[in-house]
Design a protein around this motif. Structure first.
Motif, PDB file in Angstrom:
ATOM      1  N   GLY A 159       0.808  -1.205   0.000  1.00 21.48           N
ATOM      2  CA  GLY A 159       0.000   0.000   0.000  1.00 21.48           C
ATOM      3  C   GLY A 159       0.846   1.262   0.000  1.00 21.48           C
ATOM      4  N   GLN A 160       1.937   1.242   0.757  1.00 21.28           N
ATOM      5  CA  GLN A 160       2.813   2.406   0.794  1.00 21.28           C
ATOM      6  C   GLN A 160       3.469   2.645  -0.565  1.00 21.28           C
ATOM      7  N   VAL A 161       3.952   1.574  -1.183  1.00 17.95           N
ATOM      8  CA  VAL A 161       4.578   1.701  -2.499  1.00 17.95           C
ATOM      9  C   VAL A 161       3.542   2.119  -3.536  1.00 17.95           C
ATOM     10  N   PHE A 162       2.372   1.502  -3.497  1.00 17.90           N
ATOM     11  CA  PHE A 162       1.325   1.821  -4.457  1.00 17.90           C
ATOM     12  C   PHE A 162       0.849   3.264  -4.301  1.00 17.90           C
ATOM     13  N   ALA A 163       0.801   3.753  -3.078  1.00 13.32           N
ATOM     14  CA  ALA A 163       0.403   5.142  -2.840  1.00 13.32           C
ATOM     15  C   ALA A 163       1.367   6.096  -3.539  1.00 13.32           C
ATOM     16  N   GLN A 164       2.642   5.749  -3.583  1.00 11.36           N
ATOM     17  CA  GLN A 164       3.617   6.574  -4.295  1.00 11.36           C
ATOM     18  C   GLN A 164       3.325   6.563  -5.793  1.00 11.36           C
ATOM     19  N   THR A 165       2.945   5.398  -6.314  1.00  9.12           N
ATOM     20  CA  THR A 165       2.587   5.280  -7.733  1.00  9.12           C
ATOM     21  C   THR A 165       1.362   6.140  -8.033  1.00  9.12           C
ATOM     22  N   VAL A 166       0.368   6.062  -7.178  1.00 12.52           N
ATOM     23  CA  VAL A 166      -0.851   6.862  -7.356  1.00 12.52           C
ATOM     24  C   VAL A 166      -0.515   8.347  -7.293  1.00 12.52           C
ATOM     25  N   ASN A 167       0.309   8.726  -6.323  1.00 16.33           N
ATOM     26  CA  ASN A 167       0.715  10.128  -6.183  1.00 16.33           C
ATOM     27  C   ASN A 167       1.398  10.600  -7.457  1.00 16.33           C
ATOM     28  N   GLU A 168       2.292   9.798  -8.005  1.00 18.78           N
ATOM     29  CA  GLU A 168       3.002  10.162  -9.231  1.00 18.78           C
ATOM     30  C   GLU A 168       2.025  10.299 -10.395  1.00 18.78           C
ATOM     31  N   GLN A 169       1.038   9.422 -10.484  1.00 19.97           N
ATOM     32  CA  GLN A 169       0.043   9.513 -11.548  1.00 19.97           C
ATOM     33  C   GLN A 169      -0.745  10.825 -11.439  1.00 19.97           C
ATOM     34  N   PHE A 170      -1.088  11.213 -10.200  1.00 16.71           N
ATOM     35  CA  PHE A 170      -1.767  12.495 -10.008  1.00 16.71           C
ATOM     36  C   PHE A 170      -0.899  13.633 -10.538  1.00 16.71           C
ATOM     37  N   ARG A 171       0.378  13.602 -10.194  1.00 19.17           N
ATOM     38  CA  ARG A 171       1.287  14.662 -10.616  1.00 19.17           C
ATOM     39  C   ARG A 171       1.385  14.724 -12.144  1.00 19.17           C
ATOM     40  N   VAL A 172       1.497  13.555 -12.790  1.00 18.11           N
ATOM     41  CA  VAL A 172       1.593  13.507 -14.247  1.00 18.11           C
ATOM     42  C   VAL A 172       0.331  14.078 -14.878  1.00 18.11           C
ATOM     43  N   GLU A 173      -0.810  13.660 -14.392  1.00 19.91           N
ATOM     44  CA  GLU A 173      -2.078  14.126 -14.969  1.00 19.91           C
ATOM     45  C   GLU A 173      -2.281  15.622 -14.727  1.00 19.91           C
ATOM     46  N   MET A 174      -1.910  16.085 -13.555  1.00 20.09           N
ATOM     47  CA  MET A 174      -2.040  17.515 -13.264  1.00 20.09           C
ATOM     48  C   MET A 174      -1.055  18.329 -14.115  1.00 20.09           C
ATOM     49  N   LYS A 175       0.139  17.780 -14.355  1.00 22.76           N
ATOM     50  CA  LYS A 175       1.134  18.467 -15.195  1.00 22.76           C
ATOM     51  C   LYS A 175       0.598  18.608 -16.603  1.00 22.76           C
ATOM     52  N   LYS A 176      -0.121  17.580 -17.096  1.00 27.60           N
ATOM     53  CA  LYS A 176      -0.734  17.658 -18.429  1.00 27.60           C
ATOM     54  C   LYS A 176      -1.724  18.825 -18.491  1.00 27.60           C
ATOM     55  N   ARG A 177      -2.261  19.205 -17.371  1.00 34.28           N
ATOM     56  CA  ARG A 177      -3.216  20.319 -17.310  1.00 34.28           C
ATOM     57  C   ARG A 177      -2.507  21.632 -17.010  1.00 34.28           C
ATOM     58  N   GLY A 178      -1.174  21.557 -16.942  1.00 31.23           N
ATOM     59  CA  GLY A 178      -0.410  22.779 -16.709  1.00 31.23           C
ATOM     60  C   GLY A 178      -0.345  23.181 -15.252  1.00 31.23           C
ATOM     61  N   LYS A 179      -0.590  22.233 -14.359  1.00 31.36           N
ATOM     62  CA  LYS A 179      -0.614  22.549 -12.930  1.00 31.36           C
ATOM     63  C   LYS A 179       0.374  21.624 -12.203  1.00 31.36           C
ATOM     64  N   GLU A 180       1.360  22.256 -11.582  1.00 32.94           N
ATOM     65  CA  GLU A 180       2.349  21.491 -10.803  1.00 32.94           C
ATOM     66  C   GLU A 180       1.827  21.312  -9.384  1.00 32.94           C
ATOM     67  N   ILE A 181       1.901  20.097  -8.916  1.00 39.94           N
ATOM     68  CA  ILE A 181       1.555  19.835  -7.518  1.00 39.94           C
ATOM     69  C   ILE A 181       2.664  19.053  -6.870  1.00 39.94           C
TER      70      ILE A 181
END
Length: 181
Positions: A159-181
């Motif tokens: 779960g801890q490792v997967f949460a990092q993967t999910v977090n990274e996916q959020f960042r990638v998707e938000m970056k596609k929208r021009g928003k850094e998180i």
């Protein structure tokens, strides 16, 4: 502390937390309508006896052995929060209440046996008793708590490792929208 003791202590903690919530809820106004308890089909005396034997072999009573003193203590502590001036009396009354209600935790074991008898046929329960008495069943009883502990540890790590993967996916998707998180 043996592994089974640790599992049972953890289960007791979970039960205690759940029961603490019940104590806290007891001080709240009653809900308009409580959910009805599940209806269990009637069980034969033999099915109940087999279910109790299975629970005994699994040392299930360790999960609820301290239920009465724990609930008495939690209730006393909840009452103390709004009645600090009665601390001495509540401490003394807690001893009396615990003594008066000693043994009531067996109702949990009886309820668990009824649940097992509801979920399994009489023959299945007898077969389980036979299985748990077999060498493989004895091995399962001895090693299952450790396997459960390792499984829980694995799930937590995953779960801890997967949460990092999910977090990274959020960042990638938000970056596609021009928003850094």
């Amino acid at each position: 502390m043996s592994y089974l003791s640790k599992i049972m202590a953890a289960a007791g903690l979970v039960m205690g937390l759940a029961l603490a919530g019940a104590v806290a809820n007891a001080q709240q106004p009653a809900p308009k309508q409580a959910a009805p308890a599940p209806t269990l089909k009637p069980a034969s005396p033999a099915a109940l006896a087999a279910a109790k034997e299975i629970l005994m072999m699994k040392n299930a009573n360790a999960m609820y052995a301290n239920a009465v003193p724990n609930i008495v203590e939690q209730t006393k502590n909840a009452l103390l929060q709004s009645n600090l001036n009665y601390q001495k009396d509540l401490n003394e009354v807690a001893i009396i209440v615990a003594k008066n209600l000693a043994g009531k935790e067996q109702e949990i074991g009886d309820g668990m046996a009824k649940i097992y008898a509801n979920e399994f046929t009489e023959q299945e329960l007898k077969d389980l008793v036979t299985f748990y008495k077999s060498p493989l069943g004895q091995k399962l009883l001895a090693t299952e708590p450790r396997a459960i502990q390792f499984s829980m540890s694995y799930m937590n790590q995953w779960g801890q490792v997967f949460a990092q993967t999910v977090n990274e996916q959020f960042r990638v998707e938000m970056k596609k929208r021009g928003k850094e998180i």
